[in-house]
Design a protein around this motif. Sequence first.
Motif, PDB file in Angstrom:
ATOM      1  N   ASP A 191       0.796  -1.161   0.166  1.00 48.50           N
ATOM      2  CA  ASP A 191       0.067  -0.016   0.008  1.00 48.50           C
ATOM      3  C   ASP A 191       0.753   1.014   0.016  1.00 48.50           C
ATOM      4  O   ASP A 191       0.725   2.171  -0.973  1.00 48.50           O
ATOM      5  CB  ASP A 191      -0.943  -0.091   1.252  1.00 48.50           C
ATOM      6  N   ALA A 192       1.666   1.426   0.832  1.00 43.87           N
ATOM      7  CA  ALA A 192       2.486   2.595   1.046  1.00 43.87           C
ATOM      8  C   ALA A 192       3.396   2.872  -0.200  1.00 43.87           C
ATOM      9  O   ALA A 192       3.614   3.931  -0.900  1.00 43.87           O
ATOM     10  CB  ALA A 192       3.435   2.612   2.226  1.00 43.87           C
ATOM     11  N   ALA A 193       3.983   1.720  -0.716  1.00 41.75           N
ATOM     12  CA  ALA A 193       4.849   1.806  -1.873  1.00 41.75           C
ATOM     13  C   ALA A 193       4.004   1.996  -3.219  1.00 41.75           C
ATOM     14  O   ALA A 193       4.460   2.797  -4.135  1.00 41.75           O
ATOM     15  CB  ALA A 193       5.501   0.238  -2.288  1.00 41.75           C
ATOM     16  N   SER A 194       2.755   1.796  -3.210  1.00 40.77           N
ATOM     17  CA  SER A 194       1.819   2.049  -4.214  1.00 40.77           C
ATOM     18  C   SER A 194       1.519   3.390  -4.211  1.00 40.77           C
ATOM     19  O   SER A 194       1.468   4.141  -5.317  1.00 40.77           O
ATOM     20  CB  SER A 194       0.502   1.289  -4.330  1.00 40.77           C
ATOM     21  N   VAL A 195       1.765   4.087  -3.137  1.00 39.43           N
ATOM     22  CA  VAL A 195       1.574   5.524  -3.281  1.00 39.43           C
ATOM     23  C   VAL A 195       2.691   6.414  -3.421  1.00 39.43           C
ATOM     24  O   VAL A 195       2.859   7.297  -4.253  1.00 39.43           O
ATOM     25  CB  VAL A 195       0.909   6.039  -1.618  1.00 39.43           C
ATOM     26  N   LYS A 196       3.723   5.885  -2.761  1.00 38.69           N
ATOM     27  CA  LYS A 196       5.012   6.788  -2.894  1.00 38.69           C
ATOM     28  C   LYS A 196       5.831   6.229  -4.171  1.00 38.69           C
ATOM     29  O   LYS A 196       6.539   7.439  -4.718  1.00 38.69           O
ATOM     30  CB  LYS A 196       5.840   6.276  -1.576  1.00 38.69           C
ATOM     31  N   LEU A 197       6.020   5.119  -4.372  1.00 37.33           N
ATOM     32  CA  LEU A 197       7.159   4.655  -5.580  1.00 37.33           C
ATOM     33  C   LEU A 197       6.735   5.551  -6.890  1.00 37.33           C
ATOM     34  O   LEU A 197       7.875   6.000  -7.431  1.00 37.33           O
ATOM     35  CB  LEU A 197       7.001   3.181  -5.695  1.00 37.33           C
ATOM     36  N   PRO A 198       5.546   5.440  -7.530  1.00 35.99           N
ATOM     37  CA  PRO A 198       5.544   6.071  -8.884  1.00 35.99           C
ATOM     38  C   PRO A 198       5.594   7.727  -8.587  1.00 35.99           C
ATOM     39  O   PRO A 198       5.987   8.294  -9.858  1.00 35.99           O
ATOM     40  CB  PRO A 198       3.661   5.944  -9.022  1.00 35.99           C
ATOM     41  N   LYS A 199       5.867   8.309  -7.386  1.00 38.26           N
ATOM     42  CA  LYS A 199       6.388   9.591  -7.229  1.00 38.26           C
ATOM     43  C   LYS A 199       7.937   9.573  -7.444  1.00 38.26           C
ATOM     44  O   LYS A 199       8.291  10.862  -7.492  1.00 38.26           O
ATOM     45  CB  LYS A 199       5.347  10.374  -6.110  1.00 38.26           C
ATOM     46  N   ARG A 200       8.538   8.612  -7.041  1.00 39.18           N
ATOM     47  CA  ARG A 200       9.922   8.698  -6.715  1.00 39.18           C
ATOM     48  C   ARG A 200      10.644   8.393  -7.987  1.00 39.18           C
ATOM     49  O   ARG A 200      11.997   8.806  -8.000  1.00 39.18           O
ATOM     50  CB  ARG A 200      10.298   7.846  -5.494  1.00 39.18           C
ATOM     51  N   ILE A 201      10.411   7.536  -8.842  1.00 38.62           N
ATOM     52  CA  ILE A 201      10.875   6.791  -9.847  1.00 38.62           C
ATOM     53  C   ILE A 201      10.093   6.995 -11.121  1.00 38.62           C
ATOM     54  O   ILE A 201       8.850   7.118 -10.906  1.00 38.62           O
ATOM     55  CB  ILE A 201      11.476   5.428  -9.494  1.00 38.62           C
ATOM     56  N   PRO A 202      10.460   6.627 -12.386  1.00 36.41           N
ATOM     57  CA  PRO A 202       9.708   6.642 -13.326  1.00 36.41           C
ATOM     58  C   PRO A 202       8.556   5.760 -13.377  1.00 36.41           C
ATOM     59  O   PRO A 202       8.573   4.674 -12.868  1.00 36.41           O
ATOM     60  CB  PRO A 202      10.774   6.122 -14.539  1.00 36.41           C
ATOM     61  N   TYR A 203       7.089   6.339 -13.761  1.00 35.09           N
ATOM     62  CA  TYR A 203       6.119   5.767 -13.643  1.00 35.09           C
ATOM     63  C   TYR A 203       5.996   4.096 -13.956  1.00 35.09           C
ATOM     64  O   TYR A 203       5.607   3.367 -13.301  1.00 35.09           O
ATOM     65  CB  TYR A 203       4.946   6.374 -14.204  1.00 35.09           C
ATOM     66  N   HIS A 204       6.408   3.863 -15.126  1.00 33.79           N
ATOM     67  CA  HIS A 204       6.226   2.642 -15.720  1.00 33.79           C
ATOM     68  C   HIS A 204       7.211   1.815 -15.108  1.00 33.79           C
ATOM     69  O   HIS A 204       7.079   0.392 -14.944  1.00 33.79           O
ATOM     70  CB  HIS A 204       6.806   2.659 -17.356  1.00 33.79           C
ATOM     71  N   ILE A 205       8.535   2.074 -14.521  1.00 32.98           N
ATOM     72  CA  ILE A 205       9.272   1.051 -13.584  1.00 32.98           C
ATOM     73  C   ILE A 205       8.604   1.099 -12.490  1.00 32.98           C
ATOM     74  O   ILE A 205       8.485  -0.399 -12.105  1.00 32.98           O
ATOM     75  CB  ILE A 205      10.628   1.817 -13.508  1.00 32.98           C
TER      76      ILE A 205
END
Length: 259
Positions: A138-152
């Motif tokens: 859950d937290a990664a689904s919120v944070k990760l697309p904001k930190r690194i390229p969306y598709h990655i």
Amino acid sequence: MSPIITRREGAVLTVILDRPKANAIDLATSRVMGETFRAFRDDPELRVAILTAAGERFFCPGWDLKAAAAGDAVDGDYGVGGFGGLQELPRMNKPVIAAVNGIACGGGLELALSADMILAADHATFALPEIRSGTVADAASVKLPKRIPYHIAMELLLTGRWFDAQEAHRWGLVNEILPPARLMERAMELAQLLASGPPLVYAAIKEIVREAEDARFQDMMNRITRRQLETVDTLYGSEDQVEGARAFAEKREPVWKGR
């Protein structure tokens, strides 16, 4: 026996997750971590925290599945800061450095993402394997697309695949990769550098970044210039702001008092 070890060196607090064998986090550990980070947040003598883990193989695999099997509810009381004591802690306006010394997966990677900077040992590996057990990071689904390229980010979330420190660095997820023997030394060097800086400015930066996540640029700029953020208002009326300007004019190093 406490699941964490804390070490205080001047203005730097090191928090070491220590739950053999893998440093997994159960509800009780999460609550202890929350109280520790809240105390750090509220202690005017402490300016920077380092989060790491005992051993050389595991940073943190996230949720303790053995504890869950024994009755710990996945939606139980994680404590004041949410899972791991950090990612939902309100008003955390001091810098936190994660020193990832090994495997960081699931909630362990989410915990590292809660820090402001991430250093990684060269053997560290990462993954979000929740997809394979039928649940959501859950937290990664919120944070990760904001930190690194969306598709990655979506690839990592949807496949749960493992990636190494070199790939994490390539995507900007990790600030530096270091030999294991150098990891904590470098983390302390960075912490001491930050501890020598202006704490009121750091607080303002962290609040601005946090509040700006879902704000329009001009709306956020208006809030800043009108001193509508508590940390910005404190900074603009502080002795430290006067000291910064005076030190610059006098060509000397400023003496920050945090007030």
